[in-house]
Design a protein around this motif. Structure first.
Motif, PDB file in Angstrom:
ATOM      1  N   ILE A 119       0.863  -1.186   0.000  1.00 40.09           N
ATOM      2  CA  ILE A 119       0.000   0.000   0.000  1.00 40.09           C
ATOM      3  C   ILE A 119       0.896   1.231   0.000  1.00 40.09           C
ATOM      4  O   ILE A 119       1.852   1.304   0.775  1.00 40.09           O
ATOM      5  N   PRO A 120       0.611   2.232  -0.871  1.00 37.39           N
ATOM      6  CA  PRO A 120       1.460   3.428  -0.903  1.00 37.39           C
ATOM      7  C   PRO A 120       1.326   4.236   0.374  1.00 37.39           C
ATOM      8  O   PRO A 120       0.297   4.174   1.055  1.00 37.39           O
ATOM      9  N   ASP A 121       2.399   4.993   0.718  1.00 36.64           N
ATOM     10  CA  ASP A 121       2.340   5.874   1.882  1.00 36.64           C
ATOM     11  C   ASP A 121       1.104   6.753   1.787  1.00 36.64           C
ATOM     12  O   ASP A 121       0.775   7.270   0.722  1.00 36.64           O
ATOM     13  N   GLY A 122       0.407   6.913   2.891  1.00 36.76           N
ATOM     14  CA  GLY A 122      -0.816   7.704   2.928  1.00 36.76           C
ATOM     15  C   GLY A 122      -2.054   6.865   2.695  1.00 36.76           C
ATOM     16  O   GLY A 122      -3.151   7.289   3.007  1.00 36.76           O
ATOM     17  N   GLY A 123      -1.892   5.663   2.143  1.00 38.85           N
ATOM     18  CA  GLY A 123      -3.020   4.761   1.932  1.00 38.85           C
ATOM     19  C   GLY A 123      -3.342   4.006   3.203  1.00 38.85           C
ATOM     20  O   GLY A 123      -2.552   3.988   4.153  1.00 38.85           O
ATOM     21  N   LYS A 124      -4.508   3.397   3.235  1.00 42.97           N
ATOM     22  CA  LYS A 124      -4.934   2.643   4.414  1.00 42.97           C
ATOM     23  C   LYS A 124      -5.419   1.267   3.985  1.00 42.97           C
ATOM     24  O   LYS A 124      -6.029   1.125   2.932  1.00 42.97           O
ATOM     25  N   PRO A 125      -5.160   0.247   4.807  1.00 44.32           N
ATOM     26  CA  PRO A 125      -5.696  -1.087   4.504  1.00 44.32           C
ATOM     27  C   PRO A 125      -7.224  -1.049   4.482  1.00 44.32           C
ATOM     28  O   PRO A 125      -7.849  -0.203   5.112  1.00 44.32           O
ATOM     29  N   SER A 126      -7.820  -1.983   3.762  1.00 49.22           N
ATOM     30  CA  SER A 126      -9.272  -2.103   3.723  1.00 49.22           C
ATOM     31  C   SER A 126      -9.784  -2.454   5.118  1.00 49.22           C
ATOM     32  O   SER A 126      -9.117  -3.152   5.885  1.00 49.22           O
TER      33      SER A 126
END
Length: 76
Positions: free
Chosen positions: A25-32
């Motif tokens: 997951i890219p930085d700033g993204g969050k897991p589902s």
């Protein structure tokens, strides 16, 4: 970080440790929030199913979209 295969700049992100499929997951993204789901901007990694405890850990990793490779440094 530069990709060792094509020398292009890699995207910084992470690999979460939780109930979802193994993914970058890219930085700033969050897991589902849903178990067994891929994050909106996640990149699925090849893995075998293994039930894991949700414990909030995550591993720093870099992704090259051109080569489709993820590189993660180790502690040792």
């Amino acid at each position: 970080m530069r990709c060792p295969y094509c020398n292009e700049e890699m995207q910084k992100g992470f690999i979460p440790n939780g109930g979802q499929p193994v993914q970058w997951i890219p930085d700033g993204g969050k897991p589902s929030l849903l178990s067994f789901s891929i994050a909106e901007k996640g990149v699925l990694l090849i893995s075998k199913f293994s039930p894991l405890k949700v414990n909030g850990y995550r591993a720093e990793a870099h992704y090259c979209s051109k080569c489709k490779v993820v590189i993660a440094p180790t502690k040792e």
